[in-house]
Design an enzyme around this catalytic site. Sequence first.
Site, PDB file in Angstrom:
ATOM      1  N   LYS A  22      17.981   6.190  -8.947  1.00  0.00           N
ATOM      2  CA  LYS A  22      16.877   6.005  -9.906  1.00  0.00           C
ATOM      3  C   LYS A  22      17.413   5.532 -11.245  1.00  0.00           C
ATOM      4  O   LYS A  22      16.885   4.592 -11.845  1.00  0.00           O
ATOM      5  CB  LYS A  22      16.134   7.332 -10.053  1.00  0.00           C
ATOM      6  N   ASN A  23      18.498   6.141 -11.711  1.00  0.00           N
ATOM      7  CA  ASN A  23      18.987   5.810 -13.059  1.00  0.00           C
ATOM      8  C   ASN A  23      19.680   4.458 -13.125  1.00  0.00           C
ATOM      9  O   ASN A  23      19.828   3.886 -14.200  1.00  0.00           O
ATOM     10  CB  ASN A  23      19.885   6.925 -13.592  1.00  0.00           C
ATOM     11  N   CYS A 116      12.213  15.603 -25.543  1.00  0.00           N
ATOM     12  CA  CYS A 116      11.490  15.949 -24.315  1.00  0.00           C
ATOM     13  C   CYS A 116      11.987  17.323 -23.857  1.00  0.00           C
ATOM     14  O   CYS A 116      12.605  18.051 -24.585  1.00  0.00           O
ATOM     15  CB  CYS A 116      11.764  14.899 -23.247  1.00  0.00           C
ATOM     16  N   ARG A 121      16.209  13.957 -28.216  1.00  0.00           N
ATOM     17  CA  ARG A 121      16.846  12.839 -27.495  1.00  0.00           C
ATOM     18  C   ARG A 121      16.918  11.662 -28.457  1.00  0.00           C
ATOM     19  O   ARG A 121      16.174  10.713 -28.372  1.00  0.00           O
ATOM     20  CB  ARG A 121      16.067  12.536 -26.217  1.00  0.00           C
ATOM     21  N   ASP A 305      22.819  16.536 -14.417  1.00  0.00           N
ATOM     22  CA  ASP A 305      21.627  16.370 -13.575  1.00  0.00           C
ATOM     23  C   ASP A 305      21.708  17.174 -12.283  1.00  0.00           C
ATOM     24  O   ASP A 305      20.760  17.169 -11.498  1.00  0.00           O
ATOM     25  CB  ASP A 305      21.396  14.887 -13.253  1.00  0.00           C
ATOM     26  N   ARG A 397       9.130  11.477 -10.141  1.00  0.00           N
ATOM     27  CA  ARG A 397       9.752  10.435 -10.981  1.00  0.00           C
ATOM     28  C   ARG A 397      11.056   9.952 -10.370  1.00  0.00           C
ATOM     29  O   ARG A 397      11.438   8.795 -10.521  1.00  0.00           O
ATOM     30  CB  ARG A 397      10.034  10.996 -12.380  1.00  0.00           C
TER      31      ARG A 397
END
Length: 418
Positions: A22-23, A116, A121, A305, A397
């Site tokens: 995803k990233n 967030c 951030r 993560d 997501r």
Amino acid sequence: MEKIIINGGTSLKGEVSISGAKNAAIAILPATLLIDGICTIENLPDVSDVKQFCSILEILGVKLTWKSKHEVEVDTRNIVKTSELDITRTFRASYYLLGALLGRCGNVQVGLPGGCKLGARPIDLHIKGFEALGANIDLSQGNISATCKRLTGTTIYLDFASVGATINIMLASVLADGTTIIDNAAKEPHIVDVANFLNTMGADIRGAGTDVIKINGVKKLHGDCTYSIVPDQIEAGTFMLAAIATKGDIVVKNCITKHLESVIAKVVEVGGNVDSNGDKLRVWMKKRPSKANVKTLPYPGFPTDLQAQMGVVLSLAEGTSIINESIWDSRFQYTEELNKMGAKITSQGKSAIFEGVNHLIGAPVAASDLRAGAALIIAGIAAKGCTEISNLEHIDRGYENIEEKFRNLGANIKRVQE
Ligand code: EPZ
């Protein structure tokens, strides 16, 4: 509202295939804006962050032709706008539009979300890089504009090895005049993937994956190439830790073992077994995990993560373990949810203490971010009884068909519409 319902007490068994990262995908999609042509991207994960970025690209004038749900042809010959304030305000990774559109068009304006769930951030390092390349930056009413007739390569030292700043500066400098050096660059696998994508399209980037990246500016990027997104190391690590927490035995397919060395080390440290064979990784656990201490670090250290997913393993370990979260200010919200399931965790700032318990007990819990959501799924599968997980939009997501992948490993898991 949708919920995931899990009847726990299962040891996961079987094979799972990992999707594209995803990233990497949400950096490569904006990177296509640097190309005056057509390219094709394969192995895109079918997740909402990718869909959201594609909507933004279409608003800017990009023509997308989907060949399958994982493959898209991207035509960036006709960019009609360089400003998007609404969707970008709620979608953090849209800051990559700054580097891409500044590099391609010399001007860009996006809306910026505030902090967030993970804490503040800031993007000061991104801005430092753009200004060093000669851009004028204007921050007002929650929007950020960047303009520059011609960007000029220079040397930029990152005070922190920021993933986003490394990628954004790389995007901005690909078409700049001269050479840009990014010193103390982040080294995550998806940074290498973005560099590989850009080099496939004619860029001249060297050293991605090390802490010094050198970008020789080129006149133009050509299209007419196809690029396949790297497998998601975080998704692979999520399933590895699920096997450990549930005393299972699984094979993770389509992963790159090299990207998981820090995770493999921790799995072995808590008493797990790992056997790698090409792009397959077998992970199995026969007993209760032993305690361990974890400190999250930039790659190749233990990934932040996977911190929440490791927290589930340590909640069930024999003895007391500590996690130090060195990347984000506030990434322990998930521990409150695990404590509702019988875990004994106390968190304070950037550290948390895990007093291992024999088992967790199913309960209604809520995801606070996508990795916390994945951790709660692991906890629900390991726990005795029924767990209900809400706020699934966070999980969707970044994880493709997560309940189907876990169901295929034997979990009693389903998604229901409340
Ligand atoms: C990327 O976020 C990932 N997101 C995050 O993954 C991941 O947790 C993070 O890298 C670290 O690996 C994407 O790739 C879309 P950073 P990013 O810039 O780029 C500070 C997930 O779960 N910082 O490396 O925003 C920042 O406050 C997500 O997939 C500055 O101070 O991370 C943080 O403390 C969550 N100034 C630290 O650096 C800046 O200008 C790491 O940030 C930029 C960052």
